[in-house]
Write a protein that holds these residues in place. Structure first.
Motif, PDB file in Angstrom:
ATOM      1  N   ASN A 196       0.811  -1.110  -0.199  1.00  0.00           N
ATOM      2  CA  ASN A 196      -0.096   0.074   0.243  1.00  0.00           C
ATOM      3  C   ASN A 196       0.918   1.125  -0.057  1.00  0.00           C
ATOM      4  O   ASN A 196       0.510   2.258  -0.588  1.00  0.00           O
ATOM      5  CB  ASN A 196      -0.998  -0.130   1.211  1.00  0.00           C
ATOM      6  N   TYR A 197       1.978   1.207   0.773  1.00  0.00           N
ATOM      7  CA  TYR A 197       2.874   2.370   0.877  1.00  0.00           C
ATOM      8  C   TYR A 197       3.718   2.509  -0.654  1.00  0.00           C
ATOM      9  O   TYR A 197       3.681   3.588  -1.110  1.00  0.00           O
ATOM     10  CB  TYR A 197       4.080   2.085   1.883  1.00  0.00           C
ATOM     11  N   ARG A 198       3.780   1.461  -1.186  1.00  0.00           N
ATOM     12  CA  ARG A 198       4.512   1.746  -2.418  1.00  0.00           C
ATOM     13  C   ARG A 198       3.708   2.241  -3.434  1.00  0.00           C
ATOM     14  O   ARG A 198       3.967   2.984  -4.290  1.00  0.00           O
ATOM     15  CB  ARG A 198       5.224   0.205  -3.057  1.00  0.00           C
ATOM     16  N   ARG A 199       2.119   1.764  -3.491  1.00  0.00           N
ATOM     17  CA  ARG A 199       1.292   2.431  -4.326  1.00  0.00           C
ATOM     18  C   ARG A 199       0.867   3.859  -3.927  1.00  0.00           C
ATOM     19  O   ARG A 199       0.935   4.570  -4.908  1.00  0.00           O
ATOM     20  CB  ARG A 199      -0.133   1.641  -4.110  1.00  0.00           C
ATOM     21  N   ALA A 200       0.963   4.149  -2.786  1.00  0.00           N
ATOM     22  CA  ALA A 200       0.610   5.396  -2.430  1.00  0.00           C
ATOM     23  C   ALA A 200       1.533   6.531  -2.596  1.00  0.00           C
ATOM     24  O   ALA A 200       1.478   7.562  -2.910  1.00  0.00           O
ATOM     25  CB  ALA A 200      -0.077   5.564  -1.112  1.00  0.00           C
ATOM     26  N   PHE A 201       2.671   6.058  -2.406  1.00  0.00           N
ATOM     27  CA  PHE A 201       4.154   6.762  -2.606  1.00  0.00           C
ATOM     28  C   PHE A 201       4.856   6.690  -3.796  1.00  0.00           C
ATOM     29  O   PHE A 201       6.128   6.725  -3.937  1.00  0.00           O
ATOM     30  CB  PHE A 201       4.912   6.795  -1.123  1.00  0.00           C
ATOM     31  N   ASP A 202       4.244   6.358  -4.920  1.00  0.00           N
ATOM     32  CA  ASP A 202       4.658   6.213  -6.176  1.00  0.00           C
ATOM     33  C   ASP A 202       6.131   5.365  -6.445  1.00  0.00           C
ATOM     34  O   ASP A 202       7.131   5.772  -6.618  1.00  0.00           O
ATOM     35  CB  ASP A 202       5.041   7.661  -6.770  1.00  0.00           C
ATOM     36  N   ASN A 203       5.753   4.039  -5.442  1.00  0.00           N
ATOM     37  CA  ASN A 203       7.053   3.312  -5.582  1.00  0.00           C
ATOM     38  C   ASN A 203       8.166   3.984  -4.910  1.00  0.00           C
ATOM     39  O   ASN A 203       9.405   3.450  -5.402  1.00  0.00           O
ATOM     40  CB  ASN A 203       7.306   2.540  -6.758  1.00  0.00           C
ATOM     41  N   PHE A 204       8.120   5.002  -4.045  1.00  0.00           N
ATOM     42  CA  PHE A 204       9.228   5.459  -3.250  1.00  0.00           C
ATOM     43  C   PHE A 204      10.388   6.199  -4.293  1.00  0.00           C
ATOM     44  O   PHE A 204      11.234   6.090  -4.132  1.00  0.00           O
ATOM     45  CB  PHE A 204       9.942   4.636  -2.489  1.00  0.00           C
ATOM     46  N   GLU A 205       9.576   6.557  -5.148  1.00  0.00           N
ATOM     47  CA  GLU A 205      10.605   7.478  -6.227  1.00  0.00           C
ATOM     48  C   GLU A 205      10.701   9.213  -5.580  1.00  0.00           C
ATOM     49  O   GLU A 205       9.610   9.816  -5.649  1.00  0.00           O
ATOM     50  CB  GLU A 205       9.852   7.492  -7.506  1.00  0.00           C
ATOM     51  N   PRO A 206      11.700   9.329  -5.212  1.00  0.00           N
ATOM     52  CA  PRO A 206      12.051  10.470  -4.201  1.00  0.00           C
ATOM     53  C   PRO A 206      11.858  11.663  -5.470  1.00  0.00           C
ATOM     54  O   PRO A 206      11.065  12.803  -4.974  1.00  0.00           O
ATOM     55  CB  PRO A 206      13.488  10.488  -3.986  1.00  0.00           C
ATOM     56  N   ALA A 207      12.175  11.648  -6.740  1.00  0.00           N
ATOM     57  CA  ALA A 207      11.973  12.826  -7.440  1.00  0.00           C
ATOM     58  C   ALA A 207      10.356  13.229  -7.712  1.00  0.00           C
ATOM     59  O   ALA A 207      10.142  14.138  -7.887  1.00  0.00           O
ATOM     60  CB  ALA A 207      12.353  12.478  -8.911  1.00  0.00           C
ATOM     61  N   ILE A 208       9.519  12.200  -7.670  1.00  0.00           N
ATOM     62  CA  ILE A 208       7.971  12.306  -7.765  1.00  0.00           C
ATOM     63  C   ILE A 208       7.675  12.865  -6.496  1.00  0.00           C
ATOM     64  O   ILE A 208       6.682  13.874  -6.709  1.00  0.00           O
ATOM     65  CB  ILE A 208       7.314  10.985  -8.009  1.00  0.00           C
ATOM     66  N   ILE A 209       7.701  12.112  -5.469  1.00  0.00           N
ATOM     67  CA  ILE A 209       7.473  12.407  -3.943  1.00  0.00           C
ATOM     68  C   ILE A 209       7.803  14.142  -3.700  1.00  0.00           C
ATOM     69  O   ILE A 209       7.214  14.531  -3.189  1.00  0.00           O
ATOM     70  CB  ILE A 209       7.916  11.459  -3.131  1.00  0.00           C
ATOM     71  N   ALA A 210       8.906  14.434  -4.081  1.00  0.00           N
ATOM     72  CA  ALA A 210       9.500  15.785  -3.896  1.00  0.00           C
ATOM     73  C   ALA A 210       8.412  16.874  -4.385  1.00  0.00           C
ATOM     74  O   ALA A 210       8.466  18.031  -3.658  1.00  0.00           O
ATOM     75  CB  ALA A 210      10.688  16.031  -4.268  1.00  0.00           C
ATOM     76  N   GLY A 211       7.696  16.570  -5.394  1.00  0.00           N
ATOM     77  CA  GLY A 211       6.759  17.362  -5.818  1.00  0.00           C
ATOM     78  C   GLY A 211       5.311  17.324  -5.320  1.00  0.00           C
ATOM     79  O   GLY A 211       4.469  17.950  -5.942  1.00  0.00           O
ATOM     80  N   TYR A 212       5.132  16.568  -4.276  1.00  0.00           N
ATOM     81  CA  TYR A 212       3.664  16.421  -4.163  1.00  0.00           C
ATOM     82  C   TYR A 212       2.957  17.755  -3.397  1.00  0.00           C
ATOM     83  O   TYR A 212       3.858  18.585  -2.849  1.00  0.00           O
ATOM     84  CB  TYR A 212       3.832  15.597  -2.722  1.00  0.00           C
ATOM     85  N   SER A 213       1.983  17.955  -3.791  1.00  0.00           N
ATOM     86  CA  SER A 213       1.213  19.025  -3.416  1.00  0.00           C
ATOM     87  C   SER A 213       0.436  18.782  -2.178  1.00  0.00           C
ATOM     88  O   SER A 213       0.268  17.762  -1.641  1.00  0.00           O
ATOM     89  CB  SER A 213       0.147  19.483  -4.365  1.00  0.00           C
ATOM     90  N   GLU A 214      -0.181  19.787  -1.649  1.00  0.00           N
ATOM     91  CA  GLU A 214      -1.135  19.751  -0.333  1.00  0.00           C
ATOM     92  C   GLU A 214      -2.510  18.861  -0.710  1.00  0.00           C
ATOM     93  O   GLU A 214      -2.769  18.120   0.110  1.00  0.00           O
ATOM     94  CB  GLU A 214      -1.501  21.152   0.094  1.00  0.00           C
ATOM     95  N   GLU A 215      -2.754  18.962  -1.949  1.00  0.00           N
ATOM     96  CA  GLU A 215      -3.811  18.192  -2.395  1.00  0.00           C
ATOM     97  C   GLU A 215      -3.567  16.439  -2.227  1.00  0.00           C
ATOM     98  O   GLU A 215      -4.107  15.819  -1.959  1.00  0.00           O
ATOM     99  CB  GLU A 215      -4.264  18.448  -4.068  1.00  0.00           C
ATOM    100  N   LYS A 216      -2.163  16.351  -2.395  1.00  0.00           N
ATOM    101  CA  LYS A 216      -1.873  14.984  -2.411  1.00  0.00           C
ATOM    102  C   LYS A 216      -1.732  14.350  -1.011  1.00  0.00           C
ATOM    103  O   LYS A 216      -1.993  13.211  -0.794  1.00  0.00           O
ATOM    104  CB  LYS A 216      -0.433  14.741  -3.261  1.00  0.00           C
ATOM    105  N   VAL A 217      -1.119  15.409  -0.257  1.00  0.00           N
ATOM    106  CA  VAL A 217      -1.207  15.015   1.157  1.00  0.00           C
ATOM    107  C   VAL A 217      -2.426  14.927   1.659  1.00  0.00           C
ATOM    108  O   VAL A 217      -2.850  13.872   2.679  1.00  0.00           O
ATOM    109  CB  VAL A 217      -0.646  16.284   1.875  1.00  0.00           C
ATOM    110  N   GLU A 218      -3.524  15.540   1.224  1.00  0.00           N
ATOM    111  CA  GLU A 218      -5.021  15.354   1.678  1.00  0.00           C
ATOM    112  C   GLU A 218      -5.467  14.063   1.187  1.00  0.00           C
ATOM    113  O   GLU A 218      -6.047  13.428   2.143  1.00  0.00           O
ATOM    114  CB  GLU A 218      -6.093  16.424   1.242  1.00  0.00           C
TER     115      GLU A 218
END
Length: 189
Positions: free
Chosen positions: A58-80
């Motif tokens: 579930n974590y891998r799915r939710a956090f884009d397979n733990f790709e830091p480059a993708i996660i670093a760009g998460y928005s507040e909407e993604k956090v919600e």
């Protein structure tokens, strides 16, 4: 014949697989996996490790397979959206720390060429192999995990206290804490 394992391993197949195939096995040249383990160890704070292991996919799915480059760009909407995801631990501080850590992780990669080069530099790319006889002898933290924690925090990481750092070191094989009775002990007599 049953294999003898470290005392912390229950009969849960998830625990057995993790112990046998990952815990204490050195992980080199795989920044994505190192990031995954750093994040999962932080998610575990205050919880049991098996709780996190059972949610790992579930974590891998939710956090884009733990790709830091993708996660670093998460928005507040993604956090919600992540706060509504029942497959992960819905703790806002932990979720926000994943983004913060992805940004810090990328900075370390830029500075050192890879996170692997940075983190393994603390042990000269040589795993520490201990000879603990009992699970109770294995420390929760060490002077080295305190040093790593302090350095990671200085670089902007969060949820990286000394205990989390030591668990990360065990998880990625920077330290081998398989007890001497375990079939994976790196230091049998």
């Amino acid at each position: 014949m049953n294999k003898e394992r470290c005392a912390w391993v229950s009969e849960d197949p998830v625990y057995i697989a993790y112990h046998d195939k990952e815990w204490g096995h050195p992980v080199f040249d795989d920044d994505r996996y190192l990031f995954e383990m750093l994040i999962l160890e932080g998610a575990q704070a205050g919880l049991s490790w098996v709780t996190i292991l059972k949610r790992r996919e579930n974590y891998r799915r939710a956090f884009d397979n733990f790709e830091p480059a993708i996660i670093a760009g998460y928005s507040e909407e993604k956090v919600e959206a992540l706060m509504q995801d029942e497959g992960i631990i819905r703790n806002r501080r932990k979720i926000e720390s994943v983004i913060k850590n992805a940004i810090a992780f990328e900075q370390v990669q830029k500075e050192f060429g890879s996170f692997d080069q940075y983190i393994w530099g603390f042990v000269d790319r040589t795993p520490i192999v201990n000879r603990w006889e009992k699970h109770e002898d294995v420390p929760a933290q060490t002077d080295l995990s305190k040093q790593i924690s302090k350095d990671l925090k200085k670089r902007g990481f969060s949820f990286v206290g000394p205990v989390i750092c030591y668990s990360f070191m065990q998880a990625t094989g920077m330290v081998n804490d398989h007890t001497t009775n375990c079939f994976l002990s790196g230091n049998k007599k």
